[in-house]
Design an enzyme around this catalytic site. Structure first.
Site, PDB file in Angstrom:
ATOM      1  N   HIS A  13      15.817 -13.491  19.448  1.00  0.00           N
ATOM      2  CA  HIS A  13      16.200 -14.735  18.768  1.00  0.00           C
ATOM      3  C   HIS A  13      14.884 -15.387  18.320  1.00  0.00           C
ATOM      4  CE1 HIS A  13      19.410 -14.439  21.876  1.00  0.00           C
ATOM      5  NE2 HIS A  13      20.203 -15.034  21.008  1.00  0.00           N
ATOM      6  N   ASP A  51      21.482  -6.151  26.557  1.00  0.00           N
ATOM      7  CA  ASP A  51      21.603  -7.605  26.703  1.00  0.00           C
ATOM      8  C   ASP A  51      21.927  -7.840  28.184  1.00  0.00           C
ATOM      9  OD1 ASP A  51      21.951 -10.262  26.492  1.00  0.00           O
ATOM     10  OD2 ASP A  51      23.429 -10.219  24.878  1.00  0.00           O
ATOM     11  N   ASP A  64      13.181 -17.204  21.083  1.00  0.00           N
ATOM     12  CA  ASP A  64      12.661 -16.427  22.222  1.00  0.00           C
ATOM     13  C   ASP A  64      11.193 -16.117  22.008  1.00  0.00           C
ATOM     14  OD1 ASP A  64      15.378 -15.995  22.856  1.00  0.00           O
ATOM     15  OD2 ASP A  64      15.381 -13.988  21.961  1.00  0.00           O
ATOM     16  N   HIS A  79      31.355  -9.343  27.464  1.00  0.00           N
ATOM     17  CA  HIS A  79      32.204 -10.191  26.622  1.00  0.00           C
ATOM     18  C   HIS A  79      33.606  -9.589  26.523  1.00  0.00           C
ATOM     19  CE1 HIS A  79      28.421 -11.845  24.362  1.00  0.00           C
ATOM     20  NE2 HIS A  79      28.377 -12.036  25.654  1.00  0.00           N
ATOM     21  N   ASP A 130      25.986  -4.296  22.669  1.00  0.00           N
ATOM     22  CA  ASP A 130      25.143  -4.952  23.664  1.00  0.00           C
ATOM     23  C   ASP A 130      25.569  -4.364  24.999  1.00  0.00           C
ATOM     24  OD1 ASP A 130      23.580  -6.415  22.012  1.00  0.00           O
ATOM     25  OD2 ASP A 130      24.248  -8.391  22.700  1.00  0.00           O
ATOM     26  N   GLU A 169      29.897  -6.316  23.068  1.00  0.00           N
ATOM     27  CA  GLU A 169      29.190  -6.419  24.358  1.00  0.00           C
ATOM     28  C   GLU A 169      30.165  -6.247  25.527  1.00  0.00           C
ATOM     29  OE1 GLU A 169      26.218  -9.452  24.677  1.00  0.00           O
ATOM     30  OE2 GLU A 169      26.641  -9.808  26.792  1.00  0.00           O
ATOM     31  N   ASP A 196      25.871 -10.501  32.839  1.00  0.00           N
ATOM     32  CA  ASP A 196      24.859  -9.720  32.107  1.00  0.00           C
ATOM     33  C   ASP A 196      24.051  -8.791  33.004  1.00  0.00           C
ATOM     34  OD1 ASP A 196      25.542 -10.695  29.613  1.00  0.00           O
ATOM     35  OD2 ASP A 196      23.988 -12.238  29.573  1.00  0.00           O
ATOM     36  N   ASP A 207      29.609 -14.620  32.526  1.00  0.00           N
ATOM     37  CA  ASP A 207      28.817 -13.592  31.871  1.00  0.00           C
ATOM     38  C   ASP A 207      27.602 -13.275  32.736  1.00  0.00           C
ATOM     39  OD1 ASP A 207      28.270 -11.959  29.740  1.00  0.00           O
ATOM     40  OD2 ASP A 207      27.422 -13.537  28.470  1.00  0.00           O
TER      41      ASP A 207
HETATM   42  C1  XUL Z   1      25.300 -14.394  24.729  1.00  0.00           C
HETATM   43  C2  XUL Z   1      24.812 -13.196  24.038  1.00  0.00           C
HETATM   44  C3  XUL Z   1      23.694 -13.407  23.097  1.00  0.00           C
HETATM   45  C4  XUL Z   1      23.745 -12.595  21.860  1.00  0.00           C
HETATM   46  C5  XUL Z   1      22.670 -12.911  20.857  1.00  0.00           C
HETATM   47  O1  XUL Z   1      26.302 -14.155  25.643  1.00  0.00           O
HETATM   48  O2  XUL Z   1      25.298 -12.106  24.254  1.00  0.00           O
HETATM   49  O3  XUL Z   1      22.493 -13.187  23.784  1.00  0.00           O
HETATM   50  O4  XUL Z   1      23.689 -11.235  22.137  1.00  0.00           O
HETATM   51  O5  XUL Z   1      22.679 -14.220  20.466  1.00  0.00           O
HETATM   52 CO    CO Z   2      24.897 -10.215  23.487  1.00  0.00          CO
END
Ligand code: XUL
Ligand code: CO
Length: 436
Positions: free
Chosen positions: A100, A338, A103, A270, A295, A267, A308, A306
């Site tokens: 991003h 991610d 970042d 998600h 992702d 993702e 991750d 989430d």
């Molecule tokens: C948030 C997410 C983000 C996107 C990019 O849950 O997955 O990091 O991948 O904005």
């Molecule tokens: Co993501």
């Protein structure tokens, strides 16, 4: 200067090695179904979790040791971090990274200052890309951290904030283009709502449609030919995110004339937050021609947010790779981690363990999925299961040559439908286990 002095370049040593800092399955140049593992998997390191994650949570402050980071918001610190990041990516042997805008470079007091900071860091990123051969899988803009985006960015009720977001995305597309990025991602951030009492949903979604069309027009005008990607997520940070899942995103893309301009970045965590499996989301996107990129991470089925985490489940990666192989790959998309290390895994070397594990899990998933496909067992079962549509009345239905009256006539004459055949789910689940 070495930021990871004790870690050598990670090599493929095969499944029998005792070295934890080695690949057991990911052998970049190994050919699977006619392509190298590197080309099938197109691994990417994400900048936000891996180089900006601190380990803080709502109950405690930062835990992660990142000795190269002085904790300041200076451009100098940001550039030093770029060097640490590229040493890491190069040692790992991942071909791509993602970021991003905020970042990589600190936000300034004004947008001009932010752009200036970004330009300075992009120069360092370009030099490191050049030095290492690592490429940019995708860039994106952070339209959710700054308090101005409290009501959303492209779905805000504040037109000035909408304009600010547009300016920020314009710049993010420019730098992605400048760095040779092959995709550009839109994840909804705060594009959603908390309560309908204060929300004009129609206006918000229409404005989002306008925003993405403007972004596509601008990208075209500067010659950016990378793939645009939408990333579905059902909730968090808002209660109702507009990009809930692949189906909701597809409806949005179709409604606003974006089907030929945008694909999806799916993702895992998600998908599961939306009540779907990752395989479901991938297959749904694939059959509609919009599976662009993934992702790669995993959630925790005991927790409703989430998390991750790095993916290590071979069932999961095999299912993912079955869909990706069916599509013939993700190019220009890839497999972006991610994912973040737990706050208890606070040493820099944990970043290596995490990525090596994820890459090996995907490499195994790739080999397992290829073996399942080579034997053709699933494909044959599914083909046979639908064979009643290959000829006779089924073929007429799929050709669109019959209507309700014809179907009624057919079944009146026949009296009863042909008997069903077993779905054999348990047998197929047992069969998949033979490959793991
Ligand atoms: C948030 C997410 C983000 C996107 C990019 O849950 O997955 O990091 O991948 O904005
Ligand atoms: Co993501």
């Amino acid at each position: 200067m070495a930021f990871f002095p004790d870690v050598p370049k990670i090599a493929f040593e095969g499944p029998k090695t005792k070295n934890r800092l080695a690949y057991r399955h990911y052998n970049a140049s190994e050919i699977v179904e006619g392509k190298t593992m590197q080309d099938w998997l197109r691994f990417s390191v994400c900048y936000w979790h891996t180089f900006r994650g601190t380990g803080s949570d709502p109950f405690g402050s930062a835990t992660l040791q990142r000795p190269w980071d002085d904790g300041s918001n200076s451009v100098e610190n940001a550039i030093k971090r770029v060097h640490a990041a590229f040493e890491f990516i190069e040692k790992l042997g991942a071909p791509f990274y993602c970021f991003h805008d905020r970042d990589v470079a600190p936000e300034g007091a004004t947008i001009s200052e932010s752009n200036k900071n970004l330009d300075a860091v992009v120069k360092a990123l370009a030099e490191e890309q050049q030095r290492t051969g690592v490429k940019l899988l995708w860039g994106t803009a952070n339209l959710f951290s700054n308090p101005r985006y409290m009501h959303g960015a492209a779905t805000t009720c504040n037109a000035d904030v909408y304009a600010f977001a547009a300016a920020q995305v314009k710049k993010a597309i420019e730098v992605t283009h400048q760095l040779g990025g092959v995709n550009y991602v839109f994840w909804g951030g705060r594009e959603g709502y908390m309560n309908l009492y204060n929300t004009n949903m129609k206006r918000e979604i229409d404005n989002l449609g306008r925003f993405i069309n403007m972004a596509a027009d601008y990208a075209k005008s500067i010659g950016f030919t990378g793939q645009f990607l939408f990333e579905p997520k059902p909730k968090e940070p808002t209660k109702h995110q507009y990009d809930f899942d692949a189906a909701a995103c597809l409806n949005f893309l179709r409604s606003y004339g974006l089907m030929d301009k945008v694909k999806l970045n799916i993702e895992t965590n998600h998908a599961t937050l939306a009540g779907h499996t990752m395989m479901h989301e991938l297959e749904y996107a694939r059959i509609q021609g919009v599976l662009g990129s993934i992702d790669a991470n995993t959630g925790d089925l005991m927790l409703g947010w989430d998390t991750d985490q790095f993916p290590t489940d071979i069932y999961l990666t095999s299912q993912v790779m079955l869909v990706i192989l069916a599509q013939g790959g993700l190019q220009p998309g890839g497999t972006n981690f991610d994912a973040k290390v737990r706050r208890e895994s606070f040493e820099p070397v944990d970043l290596f363990h995490a990525h090596i594990g994820g890459m090996d899990a995907f490499a195994r998933g790739l080999k397992i999925a290829a073996a399942i496909r080579a034997d053709g067992v699933l494909a044959k079962f599914v083909k046979d299961r639908y064979s009643s549509f290959d000829s006779g009345i089924g073929a007429k239905i799929e050709a669109g040559s019959v209507g309700f009256a014809d179907l009624e006539k057919y079944i009146l004459e026949k009296g009863e439908a042909a008997p069903n055949q077993s779905g054999r789910q348990e047998m197929l689940e047992n069969l998949i286990n033979d490959y793991l």
